[in-house]
Design a protein around this motif. Structure first.
Motif, short mmCIF file in Angstrom:
data_model
loop_
_atom_site.label_atom_id
_atom_site.label_comp_id
_atom_site.label_asym_id
_atom_site.label_seq_id
_atom_site.Cartn_x
_atom_site.Cartn_y
_atom_site.Cartn_z
N PHE A 778 0.83 -1.21 0.00
CA PHE A 778 0.00 0.00 0.00
C PHE A 778 0.86 1.26 0.00
O PHE A 778 0.50 2.28 -0.59
CB PHE A 778 -0.93 -0.02 1.23
CG PHE A 778 -1.73 1.23 1.39
CD1 PHE A 778 -1.37 2.21 2.32
CD2 PHE A 778 -2.84 1.47 0.59
CE1 PHE A 778 -2.11 3.36 2.46
CE2 PHE A 778 -3.58 2.63 0.72
CZ PHE A 778 -3.21 3.58 1.66
N TRP A 779 2.04 1.18 0.67
CA TRP A 779 2.88 2.37 0.78
C TRP A 779 3.38 2.84 -0.59
O TRP A 779 3.67 4.03 -0.77
CB TRP A 779 4.04 2.12 1.72
CG TRP A 779 5.00 1.02 1.30
CD1 TRP A 779 4.99 -0.27 1.72
CD2 TRP A 779 6.08 1.14 0.38
NE1 TRP A 779 5.99 -0.98 1.13
CE2 TRP A 779 6.69 -0.14 0.30
CE3 TRP A 779 6.61 2.18 -0.38
CZ2 TRP A 779 7.79 -0.40 -0.52
CZ3 TRP A 779 7.70 1.93 -1.19
CH2 TRP A 779 8.28 0.65 -1.26
N VAL A 780 3.47 1.91 -1.56
CA VAL A 780 3.91 2.31 -2.91
C VAL A 780 2.90 3.27 -3.52
O VAL A 780 3.26 4.31 -4.09
CB VAL A 780 4.10 1.07 -3.80
CG1 VAL A 780 4.38 1.49 -5.24
CG2 VAL A 780 5.23 0.19 -3.28
N PHE A 781 1.60 2.94 -3.37
CA PHE A 781 0.56 3.82 -3.91
C PHE A 781 0.55 5.15 -3.16
O PHE A 781 0.37 6.21 -3.77
CB PHE A 781 -0.81 3.13 -3.78
CG PHE A 781 -0.95 1.90 -4.60
CD1 PHE A 781 -1.37 1.97 -5.93
CD2 PHE A 781 -0.67 0.65 -4.08
CE1 PHE A 781 -1.50 0.83 -6.70
CE2 PHE A 781 -0.79 -0.49 -4.84
CZ PHE A 781 -1.21 -0.40 -6.16
N LEU A 782 0.74 5.08 -1.84
CA LEU A 782 0.71 6.30 -1.03
C LEU A 782 1.86 7.22 -1.41
O LEU A 782 1.67 8.43 -1.60
CB LEU A 782 0.79 5.93 0.44
CG LEU A 782 0.52 7.05 1.45
CD1 LEU A 782 -0.90 7.56 1.30
CD2 LEU A 782 0.77 6.55 2.87
N ILE A 783 3.06 6.65 -1.56
CA ILE A 783 4.23 7.46 -1.92
C ILE A 783 4.08 8.06 -3.31
O ILE A 783 4.36 9.24 -3.53
CB ILE A 783 5.51 6.60 -1.84
CG1 ILE A 783 5.85 6.31 -0.38
CG2 ILE A 783 6.68 7.28 -2.54
CD1 ILE A 783 7.05 5.40 -0.20
N SER A 784 3.61 7.23 -4.28
CA SER A 784 3.49 7.73 -5.64
C SER A 784 2.44 8.83 -5.74
O SER A 784 2.64 9.84 -6.43
CB SER A 784 3.14 6.59 -6.60
OG SER A 784 1.91 6.00 -6.24
N GLY A 785 1.31 8.65 -5.02
CA GLY A 785 0.28 9.68 -5.04
C GLY A 785 0.75 10.96 -4.40
O GLY A 785 0.52 12.06 -4.93
N SER A 786 1.41 10.84 -3.25
CA SER A 786 1.93 12.02 -2.57
C SER A 786 2.97 12.74 -3.41
O SER A 786 3.00 13.97 -3.48
CB SER A 786 2.54 11.61 -1.22
OG SER A 786 1.58 10.97 -0.41
N ALA A 787 3.84 11.94 -4.06
CA ALA A 787 4.89 12.53 -4.89
C ALA A 787 4.29 13.30 -6.06
O ALA A 787 4.75 14.40 -6.41
CB ALA A 787 5.84 11.44 -5.40
N MET A 788 3.23 12.73 -6.68
CA MET A 788 2.61 13.39 -7.82
C MET A 788 1.93 14.68 -7.40
O MET A 788 2.05 15.72 -8.07
CB MET A 788 1.59 12.45 -8.47
CG MET A 788 1.04 12.94 -9.80
SD MET A 788 2.19 12.78 -11.18
CE MET A 788 2.73 14.44 -11.42
N ILE A 789 1.24 14.65 -6.27
CA ILE A 789 0.57 15.86 -5.78
C ILE A 789 1.60 16.92 -5.40
O ILE A 789 1.43 18.11 -5.70
CB ILE A 789 -0.35 15.51 -4.59
CG1 ILE A 789 -1.54 14.68 -5.07
CG2 ILE A 789 -0.83 16.78 -3.89
CD1 ILE A 789 -2.44 14.17 -3.97
N LEU A 790 2.69 16.48 -4.73
CA LEU A 790 3.74 17.41 -4.35
C LEU A 790 4.39 18.03 -5.59
O LEU A 790 4.63 19.25 -5.62
CB LEU A 790 4.80 16.69 -3.51
CG LEU A 790 6.01 17.53 -3.06
CD1 LEU A 790 5.54 18.67 -2.16
CD2 LEU A 790 7.03 16.66 -2.35
N PHE A 791 4.64 17.21 -6.58
CA PHE A 791 5.26 17.71 -7.81
C PHE A 791 4.33 18.71 -8.50
O PHE A 791 4.77 19.76 -8.98
CB PHE A 791 5.56 16.53 -8.75
CG PHE A 791 6.56 16.85 -9.81
CD1 PHE A 791 7.91 16.83 -9.54
CD2 PHE A 791 6.15 17.20 -11.09
CE1 PHE A 791 8.84 17.12 -10.52
CE2 PHE A 791 7.06 17.50 -12.07
CZ PHE A 791 8.42 17.47 -11.79
N ALA A 792 3.05 18.37 -8.57
CA ALA A 792 2.08 19.28 -9.19
C ALA A 792 1.99 20.58 -8.40
O ALA A 792 1.88 21.67 -8.98
CB ALA A 792 0.71 18.60 -9.26
#
Length: 815
Positions: A778-792
């Motif tokens: 689950f942490w993979v999805f959480l990290i990827s989502g957070s990273a995308m939002i942070l990048f945006a």
């Protein structure tokens, strides 16, 4: 008029430099990927498409089935050709045998060539199936007599560098120090792309003078060798069901008693010539080039498609967003008599100009990409292939499609404005157009998010594969192979003694392949316990009494075999369980039947992985070198080291090579392989997928972020006065930034929600190919989502903070 349209288009492009640059970058990335990947697809799909009646040429292959699984072989039994010679469904039948001579000598100039590739024994039928152009020699009596050979132009130049093709005819070559063979023909090498790469064609009757004499005379139905190949050219009226029925009748008629006993099956099938390049079950003739993969090409094509679509979406979003800024221009043009068709033509012209500019940049970028993607690019593919007429036509068609996809909808939106409303400043942005931009933005970030999640999970699986314990020593251990064709065990023992004098070496074993390799030696085995009989396939590894110690394989019970030639088995735990033993100790002293002979089990070793973790652990046994003095299975020295530092290892490897040269003084094919490198090769395709995903992720994020930045710039520019009013009324910098970011971050969050099930399904399907796999955390999805939002957020804030910091006096001055 056209000249005027081009001028206006160029002015508009230069007027909106930032938006034009964003569009060009997005389209250039998509087109570059499409050009290179399209070139790869064209290259791989045009192999062997030039042969006369190529659609009627087939290779006959053999499929084996057993309770333990299926196996595939590109060869057939030598007996099959005679059995189908009278079959009316076949117009031509050509059997040939692939044999690599140890040495070929030209006595005239005292030159010798060791282990030449692509040598076959065949007959005239081969040259009736494949249409070669004869440069010299007899085209009528082709390979009709023993001790004759036909060379390709390239091979003739290797053997007779000073002679023209006609001068080579009648010359003699000596094969393996004994066979004197006369050159009777020179043929031109195929100029088009082909997998039929043979260079030397020796007459088939010559086989009777080689080690294969008994195989040719006996033609055993139960002996299948990949070197024995069979091509057929079917008649135009051939019934493939009838052919397959005849094949099935032959397999049943000649089914061995062992096959019936162990429930093994064999089928012959026709493999189309066009399938050879892609079918990994049977392989190609030149393994050094690597097998093409349809699944890999499909994945690459999808990457190119997604990147191109992302670039088109940027274009649509930005052009529709800027529609109101060109409203007055459109209103004036309509007032002066321009029709909607003319306006659409003008806007499509502007789009094509941007697409064409992107295409020019893409062609320049493609040359660089071909070198960057060298792991994916097939050997022989060069940038010059872009000069091919069909490639040029394909590029033109692609540019027209991209122009229509990118520009048609914005052109419709722009040309639809009402002239009166525009000139009276009563223009409003349609809700549907805003919704479309939101949908397209969500789509963009969904693709980017899927790539991010897939990249993290594939990387996690590859790391799991490479770090998982294989069950034996894999680091600081090498295998040094004997010269090709050398089977003298005495020399290996001399070499081993020399190596024992090197203090950095921990252990030495003489044997066959290491515990994990790409080679397989398998037989049927059975065990009788009273009225119960258990049968199973059994794989062999060959090694001396030091083999287990060098590779640190645990001996759970019993002992190793007493010497190299005694017939004793050291089985693994899996084979013991298959035979029904409850503990390793219970297996000691039991007899396993191999080819009708009782072989005692003297030891049980712990399980280890013989292949990649895609497959499970197979039943296996360690044996010695049973077949001496006829031939030896021992072909390598396996060496483990005490010092594992890089500098120490480098010095030790130099000593190992120097010792090799003192024993094998007449050869120069020193071959040393690290065990950990072999393990890594098991996952070369997975690492290619990971690299592909890394690039796709980076580029999709770049395109999506540029599109997002363009929309943010447009939105903040339209809301400059609103921002000024809010600042005057006391709004803080954080409040204004939150106001401007909220709308876009919601879209990115929606994209994440949509991407999660898509990525989960895709990775779950991919992981089904692995027997051993990591979990989808689950942490993979959480990290990827957070990273995308942070990048945006970073991309959005880069512009919104600048707008929020602007002095409100400047923005409200005109009010």
């Amino acid at each position: 008029m056209i000249k005027n349209y081009i001028k206006i288009a160029w002015r508009n492009i230069m007027k909106q430099k930032v938006f034009s640059l964003i569009n060009v970058i997005g389209l250039t990335i998509g087109l570059s990927a499409s050009f290179v990947i399209g070139l790869m697809i064209f290259y791989d799909t045009t192999f062997d498409n030039f042969h006369n009646d190529g659609d009627r040429i087939y290779r006959v292959v053999t499929n084996f089935g057993s309770p333990d699984g299926d196996d595939y072989n590109s060869g057939v039994t030598l007996a099959l050709e005679d059995a189908i010679k009278e079959d009316l469904n076949f117009e031509i039948i050509s059997g040939f045998y692939i044999e690599r001579p140890a040495i070929v000598e030209n006595k005239d100039n005292n030159s010798e060539f060791k282990w030449p590739n692509f040598v076959v024994y065949t007959d005239k039928n081969y040259f009736e199936i494949f249409d070669y152009n004869f440069l010299a020699g007899d085209e009528v009596e082709v390979l009709s007599k023993p001790n004759t050979v036909i060379l390709t132009e390239k091979r003739a130049a290797d053997y007779f560098p000073e002679l023209k093709p006609a001068e080579v005819i009648g010359k003699t070559l000596v094969y393996n120090d004994s066979l004197q063979i006369t050159v009777t023909g020179i043929v031109e090498n195929f100029k088009q792309r082909t997998d039929v790469v043979f260079e030397e064609f020796i007459s088939r009757p010559t086989l009777l003078q080689t080690r294969l004499r008994q195989d040719v005379l006996n033609k055993n139905w139960n002996n299948t060798n990949s070197a024995s190949q069979l091509f057929v050219k079917v008649s135009e009226s051939a019934n493939f069901e009838t052919i397959q029925k005849r094949f099935d009748e032959l397999t049943l008629e000649h089914r061995s008693e062992d096959a019936k006993k162990y429930n093994n099956t064999r089928t012959f099938e026709l493999q189309p010539l066009s399938d050879i390049h892609f079918n990994e079950n049977y392989g190609i003739y030149d393994w050094s080039k690597g097998q093409a993969s349809k699944s890999l090409l499909t994945n690459l094509a999808l990457v190119a498609l997604f990147l191109l679509v992302l670039g088109c979406i940027n274009f649509i979003n930005l052009n529709t967003a800027q529609a109101s800024q060109r409203a007055k221009e459109i209103g004036i043009r309509k007032t002066l008599g321009s029709s909607r068709k003319q306006l659409i033509g003008q806007f499509m012209g502007e789009t094509f100009l941007l697409v064409f500019l992107s295409a020019i940049l893409s062609l320049l970028l493609s040359k660089w990409l071909i070198s960057v993607f060298s792991d994916f690019i097939p050997e022989g593919l060069e940038f010059e292939l872009f000069k091919s007429p069909i490639i040029i036509l394909g590029i033109i068609i692609l540019l027209l499609i991209v122009t229509i996809l990118s520009g048609f909808y914005p052109a419709l939106v722009l040309s639809k404005f009402n002239a009166v409303s525009v000139l009276q400043n009563r223009l409003s942005v349609g809700e549907n157009k805003v919704k479309l931009r939101k949908y397209l933005t969500v789509f963009q970030f969904t693709i980017a998010q899927v790539f991010i999640i897939a990249t993290l999970l594939v990387g996690k699986q590859i790391n799991f594969l490479l770090s998982k314990d294989m069950g034996f020593k894999t680091n600081a251990i090498v295998s040094v192979y004997s010269p090709r064709g050398e089977r003298e065990v005495s020399k290996k023992k001399i070499y081993a003694e020399k190596l024992r004098g090197i203090p950095e070496i921990k252990g030495i074993s003489i044997g066959g392949n290491p515990p994990a390799s790409f080679s397989t030696s398998t037989t049927n085995a059975s065990y009788v316990d009273g009225d119960k009989e258990v049968t199973s396939e059994l794989q062999f590894i060959h090694g001396d009494t030091n083999y287990l110690d060098v590779f640190e394989l645990n001996l759970l019970a019993g002992r190793v075999h007493r010497n190299d030639t005694v017939r004793e088995l050291v089985i693994n735990e899996t084979f013991g369980r298959i035979l029904g033993f409850q503990s390793p100790e219970e297996a000691i002293g039991k007899n396993v039947v191999l080819s009708g002979e009782n072989i005692p089990v003297v030891g049980v070793m712990s399980d280890f992985h013989q292949r990649s973790l895609k497959t499970g652990i197979e039943p296996m046994a360690l044996i010695g070198d049973w077949y001496r003095p006829r031939f030896s299975q021992f072909q390598a020295l396996h060496i483990s080291f005490k010092n594992e530092s890089s500098e120490g290892l480098k010095r030790t490897l130099t000593k190992i090579e120097n010792a090799y040269k003192t024993v094998y003084t007449e050869v120069d094919d020193y071959q040393l392989i690290f065990m950990d490198e072999t393990i890594q090769q098991f996952y070369s395709r997975e690492e290619k997928v990971s690299k592909l995903l890394n690039w796709a992720t980076g580029l999709s994020i770049l395109i999506s972020s540029l599109g997002l930045l363009g929309l943010v710039i447009y939105t903040t520019n339209r809301r400059v006065k609103e921002i000024g009013v809010r600042k005057v009324l006391g709004a803080s910098l954080l409040q204004i930034n939150t106001l401007l970011c909220k709308e876009f971050l919601i879209l990115v969050a929606i994209a994440f929600v949509v991407a999660v099930p898509i990525a989960w399904y895709g990775i779950s399907s991919w992981l089904q190919d692995f027997t051993y796999k990591t979990g989808i955390s689950f942490w993979v999805f959480l990290i990827s989502g957070s990273a995308m939002i942070l990048f945006a957020l970073i991309v959005i804030s880069a512009k919104t903070l600048h707008a929020a910091n602007t002095n409100p006096v400047n923005s409200l001055r005109s009010e």
